[in-house]
Design a protein around this motif. Sequence first.
Motif, mmCIF file in Angstrom:
data_model
loop_
_atom_site.group_PDB
_atom_site.id
_atom_site.type_symbol
_atom_site.label_atom_id
_atom_site.label_comp_id
_atom_site.label_asym_id
_atom_site.label_seq_id
_atom_site.Cartn_x
_atom_site.Cartn_y
_atom_site.Cartn_z
ATOM 1 N N GLU A 6 25.642 45.307 34.782
ATOM 2 C CA GLU A 6 24.709 44.465 34.040
ATOM 3 C C GLU A 6 24.506 43.170 34.813
ATOM 4 O OE1 GLU A 6 25.815 43.916 29.955
ATOM 5 O OE2 GLU A 6 26.958 45.778 30.004
ATOM 6 N N PRO A 7 23.263 42.829 35.144
ATOM 7 C CA PRO A 7 23.033 41.650 35.966
ATOM 8 C C PRO A 7 23.512 40.348 35.333
ATOM 9 C CG PRO A 7 20.946 42.619 35.268
ATOM 10 C CD PRO A 7 22.042 43.515 34.795
ATOM 11 N N HIS A 8 23.620 40.283 34.017
ATOM 12 C CA HIS A 8 24.015 39.035 33.366
ATOM 13 C C HIS A 8 25.330 39.189 32.618
ATOM 14 C CE1 HIS A 8 20.240 37.291 34.553
ATOM 15 N NE2 HIS A 8 19.600 38.319 34.020
ATOM 16 N N ALA A 9 26.161 40.147 33.015
ATOM 17 C CA ALA A 9 27.447 40.346 32.359
ATOM 18 C C ALA A 9 28.319 39.118 32.565
ATOM 19 C CB ALA A 9 28.146 41.579 32.901
ATOM 20 N N GLU A 10 29.028 38.733 31.513
ATOM 21 C CA GLU A 10 29.924 37.587 31.584
ATOM 22 C C GLU A 10 31.264 38.015 32.157
ATOM 23 O OE1 GLU A 10 29.187 34.379 30.768
ATOM 24 O OE2 GLU A 10 27.141 35.112 30.520
ATOM 25 N N PRO A 11 31.781 37.285 33.152
ATOM 26 C CA PRO A 11 33.105 37.616 33.671
ATOM 27 C C PRO A 11 34.160 37.415 32.590
ATOM 28 C CG PRO A 11 32.020 35.944 35.038
ATOM 29 C CD PRO A 11 31.163 36.186 33.834
ATOM 30 N N SER A 12 35.150 38.282 32.557
ATOM 31 C CA SER A 12 36.188 38.193 31.535
ATOM 32 C C SER A 12 37.168 37.062 31.807
ATOM 33 C CB SER A 12 36.940 39.517 31.442
ATOM 34 O OG SER A 12 37.539 39.807 32.689
ATOM 35 N N ALA A 13 37.111 36.461 32.983
ATOM 36 C CA ALA A 13 38.077 35.439 33.348
ATOM 37 C C ALA A 13 37.630 34.023 32.972
ATOM 38 C CB ALA A 13 38.334 35.504 34.839
ATOM 39 N N ILE A 14 36.481 33.876 32.323
ATOM 40 C CA ILE A 14 36.005 32.540 31.976
ATOM 41 C C ILE A 14 37.032 31.869 31.081
ATOM 42 C CG2 ILE A 14 34.270 31.252 30.657
ATOM 43 C CD1 ILE A 14 32.179 33.071 31.814
ATOM 44 N N GLY A 15 37.400 30.668 31.453
ATOM 45 C CA GLY A 15 38.358 29.906 30.683
ATOM 46 C C GLY A 15 39.806 30.213 31.043
ATOM 47 N N SER A 16 40.045 31.219 31.854
ATOM 48 C CA SER A 16 41.423 31.521 32.244
ATOM 49 C C SER A 16 41.654 31.085 33.688
ATOM 50 C CB SER A 16 41.710 33.014 32.087
ATOM 51 O OG SER A 16 40.916 33.757 32.973
ATOM 52 N N VAL A 17 42.902 31.008 34.056
ATOM 53 C CA VAL A 17 43.248 30.626 35.415
ATOM 54 C C VAL A 17 43.203 31.862 36.303
ATOM 55 C CG1 VAL A 17 45.076 29.687 36.891
ATOM 56 C CG2 VAL A 17 44.708 28.746 34.604
ATOM 57 N N LEU A 18 42.439 31.791 37.394
ATOM 58 C CA LEU A 18 42.355 32.899 38.327
ATOM 59 C C LEU A 18 43.431 32.727 39.391
ATOM 60 C CD1 LEU A 18 38.488 33.143 38.758
ATOM 61 C CD2 LEU A 18 39.978 34.488 37.290
ATOM 62 N N VAL A 19 44.231 33.755 39.572
ATOM 63 C CA VAL A 19 45.326 33.708 40.524
ATOM 64 C C VAL A 19 44.898 34.446 41.788
ATOM 65 C CG1 VAL A 19 47.737 34.348 40.917
ATOM 66 C CG2 VAL A 19 46.983 33.657 38.632
ATOM 67 N N PRO A 20 45.078 33.825 42.959
ATOM 68 C CA PRO A 20 44.687 34.522 44.196
ATOM 69 C C PRO A 20 45.576 35.748 44.437
ATOM 70 C CG PRO A 20 45.724 32.402 44.679
ATOM 71 C CD PRO A 20 45.621 32.503 43.203
ATOM 72 N N VAL A 21 45.057 36.670 45.223
ATOM 73 C CA VAL A 21 45.826 37.854 45.585
ATOM 74 C C VAL A 21 47.010 37.427 46.454
ATOM 75 C CG1 VAL A 21 43.842 39.393 45.470
ATOM 76 C CG2 VAL A 21 44.449 38.343 47.656
ATOM 77 N N THR A 22 47.955 38.317 46.628
ATOM 78 C CA THR A 22 49.106 38.012 47.474
ATOM 79 C C THR A 22 48.683 37.975 48.938
ATOM 80 O OG1 THR A 22 49.716 40.328 47.809
ATOM 81 C CG2 THR A 22 50.669 39.185 45.877
ATOM 82 N N ARG A 23 49.497 37.335 49.731
ATOM 83 C CA ARG A 23 49.263 37.273 51.180
ATOM 84 C C ARG A 23 49.157 38.671 51.755
ATOM 85 N NH1 ARG A 23 52.879 36.654 55.904
ATOM 86 N NH2 ARG A 23 51.773 35.404 57.431
ATOM 87 N N GLU A 24 50.028 39.591 51.320
ATOM 88 C CA GLU A 24 50.041 40.962 51.838
ATOM 89 C C GLU A 24 48.760 41.708 51.463
ATOM 90 O OE1 GLU A 24 52.620 39.531 50.110
ATOM 91 O OE2 GLU A 24 53.826 39.157 51.913
ATOM 92 N N THR A 25 48.313 41.564 50.229
ATOM 93 C CA THR A 25 47.077 42.222 49.790
ATOM 94 C C THR A 25 45.888 41.701 50.588
ATOM 95 O OG1 THR A 25 47.962 42.556 47.566
ATOM 96 C CG2 THR A 25 45.565 42.639 47.801
ATOM 97 N N TYR A 26 45.856 40.391 50.779
ATOM 98 C CA TYR A 26 44.777 39.787 51.567
ATOM 99 C C TYR A 26 44.790 40.326 52.991
ATOM 100 C CZ TYR A 26 42.075 36.277 54.069
ATOM 101 O OH TYR A 26 41.168 35.653 54.881
ATOM 102 N N ARG A 27 45.969 40.356 53.633
ATOM 103 C CA ARG A 27 46.075 40.823 55.015
ATOM 104 C C ARG A 27 45.695 42.298 55.120
ATOM 105 N NH1 ARG A 27 49.091 37.309 58.543
ATOM 106 N NH2 ARG A 27 49.712 39.120 59.766
ATOM 107 N N ASP A 28 46.075 43.105 54.140
ATOM 108 C CA ASP A 28 45.686 44.518 54.147
ATOM 109 C C ASP A 28 44.168 44.659 54.034
ATOM 110 O OD1 ASP A 28 48.313 45.336 54.427
ATOM 111 O OD2 ASP A 28 48.571 45.848 52.301
#
Length: 178
Positions: A6-28
């Motif tokens: 849906e082009p205008h779907a609301e992200p479920s993370a609004i208002g919550s803290v977004l945590v970055p992926v782990t270093r290992e996940t990023y490197r992979d």
Amino acid sequence: MTMMTEPHAEPSAIGSVLVPVTRETYRDGMASFAAAVNVIASHGPAGLAGFTATAVTSVTDDPPTLLVCLNRKSSAAPAVLENRVVSVNALAPGHEAVSALFGGKTPMADRFAAARWTYGKSGAPLLEDALVSFDCTVTETVEVGTHIILMCQVIDVCASDRQEALVYFKRAYQAVCP
């Protein structure tokens, strides 16, 4: 891959803290991001220095500027930051050993002795048989996490007639041909 349907779907993370992926996940994930292999070389008051980098990209053509990421703990970092000039040398197949030397703990003199160099207008060393060499002055630096982002204004370009490029993909060197 998850796609939004849906082009205008609301992200479920609004208002919550977004945590970055782990270093290992990023490197992979980055292992699937093919990138040109470059040797960045510098010379000046702080002496010769160089390192291998895949984190290089064009910023703008007016003024001609490249972005280069340098690990702040790299043995090359102090000299590059003091010299304020670099060359960005795109590697071709056959340069794997040069890349490995500049990417490791090899003494600077031994790194440079493994290849043939000339000097650009800025005084930075240019790899003689590079696919292309960009001679640059460092106009700005920004520190982000473990790295220093160098904004490099291009003052000269030396291109060869080589037809194959060296890229790093899936944690290995790969040749790319037209």
